[in-house]
Design a protein around this motif. Structure first.
Motif, mmCIF file in Angstrom:
data_model
loop_
_atom_site.group_PDB
_atom_site.id
_atom_site.type_symbol
_atom_site.label_atom_id
_atom_site.label_comp_id
_atom_site.label_asym_id
_atom_site.label_seq_id
_atom_site.Cartn_x
_atom_site.Cartn_y
_atom_site.Cartn_z
ATOM 1 N N VAL A 177 32.869 44.256 126.670
ATOM 2 C CA VAL A 177 34.149 43.593 125.594
ATOM 3 C C VAL A 177 35.510 43.578 125.977
ATOM 4 N N ILE A 178 35.776 42.269 126.314
ATOM 5 C CA ILE A 178 37.626 42.298 126.709
ATOM 6 C C ILE A 178 38.734 42.558 125.119
ATOM 7 N N GLY A 179 39.660 43.088 125.167
ATOM 8 C CA GLY A 179 40.529 43.148 124.378
ATOM 9 C C GLY A 179 42.234 42.919 124.673
ATOM 10 N N ILE A 180 42.270 42.143 124.309
ATOM 11 C CA ILE A 180 43.893 41.265 124.517
ATOM 12 C C ILE A 180 44.495 41.433 123.727
ATOM 13 N N GLY A 181 45.962 42.135 123.776
ATOM 14 C CA GLY A 181 46.761 42.292 123.422
ATOM 15 C C GLY A 181 47.979 42.573 123.804
ATOM 16 N N ASP A 182 48.842 43.696 122.659
ATOM 17 C CA ASP A 182 50.259 44.023 123.284
ATOM 18 C C ASP A 182 50.589 45.299 123.169
ATOM 19 N N TYR A 183 50.675 45.685 123.765
ATOM 20 C CA TYR A 183 51.494 47.295 123.414
ATOM 21 C C TYR A 183 53.657 46.917 123.339
ATOM 22 N N ALA A 184 53.598 48.027 122.059
ATOM 23 C CA ALA A 184 55.309 48.930 121.786
ATOM 24 C C ALA A 184 55.118 49.340 121.676
ATOM 25 N N GLY A 185 56.362 49.766 122.522
ATOM 26 C CA GLY A 185 56.835 51.437 121.686
ATOM 27 C C GLY A 185 58.296 52.008 122.144
ATOM 28 N N THR A 186 59.443 52.700 122.415
ATOM 29 C CA THR A 186 60.325 53.386 122.547
ATOM 30 C C THR A 186 60.205 54.837 122.701
ATOM 31 N N TYR A 187 60.785 55.214 124.347
ATOM 32 C CA TYR A 187 60.673 56.235 124.686
ATOM 33 C C TYR A 187 61.375 56.657 124.385
ATOM 34 N N ARG A 188 61.128 58.445 123.784
ATOM 35 C CA ARG A 188 61.605 58.998 123.038
ATOM 36 C C ARG A 188 63.214 59.666 123.922
ATOM 37 N N GLN A 189 62.987 60.109 125.163
ATOM 38 C CA GLN A 189 64.235 60.248 125.902
ATOM 39 C C GLN A 189 65.408 59.353 126.119
ATOM 40 N N THR A 190 64.875 58.395 126.384
ATOM 41 C CA THR A 190 65.968 56.610 126.588
ATOM 42 C C THR A 190 66.308 56.548 125.506
ATOM 43 N N GLY A 191 65.432 56.379 124.619
ATOM 44 C CA GLY A 191 65.282 55.630 122.862
ATOM 45 C C GLY A 191 65.629 53.532 123.381
ATOM 46 N N LYS A 192 64.719 53.426 124.559
ATOM 47 C CA LYS A 192 64.127 52.071 125.450
ATOM 48 C C LYS A 192 62.909 51.250 124.690
#
Length: 129
Positions: A80-95
């Motif tokens: 099975v193939i899942g396609i999508g997006d990751y997202a988040g904010t890195y805690r140490q840099t705030g980016k």
């Protein structure tokens, strides 16, 4: 007996509910789970407890609002193939980051036996600098 597609969909549905037990429920004790080289938790982990510790908990500790949004789920029989997006904010840099991702799953005997991730690790690394 559930299909591979149904098993992987159940994992993603549990992820959307933030249900960790549901996410781990169908991962076989000998499942080989591989996070891509260059990703923060790169490596291959065996079994649900290793995945929980080295992937799910590690990402939750390093990132605020870390998410995976499924766009498409493709049925390829026992794979099975899942396609999508990751997202988040890195805690140490705030980016923040957003990166496309493909997950390749292999299912046998009603359990997830293999997982491999392919993603744009540069987008994640940029957020960590």
């Amino acid at each position: 007996m559930r299909t591979a597609y149904e098993i992987v969909k159940a994992h993603y549905d549990a992820n959307a509910r933030r249900d960790m037990d549901g996410m781990l429920a169908d991962i076989a004790a000998d499942c080989r789970w591989t996070e891509m080289d260059g990703f923060p938790c790169a490596g291959t982990y065996v079994g649900p407890q290793e995945v929980l510790k080295n992937v799910f908990f590690a990402l939750g500790e390093a990132f605020d609002g870390y998410t995976f949004a499924l766009e498409r789920l493709l049925d390829a029989g026992s794979d099975v193939i899942g396609i999508g997006d990751y997202a988040g904010t890195y805690r140490q840099t705030g980016k923040s980051f957003k990166a496309r991702v493909v997950h390749v799953w292999s299912v046998a005997d009603d359990k997830i036996r293999r997982f491999e991730q392919f993603t744009d690790t540069l987008r994640v690394a940029d957020a960590m600098r």
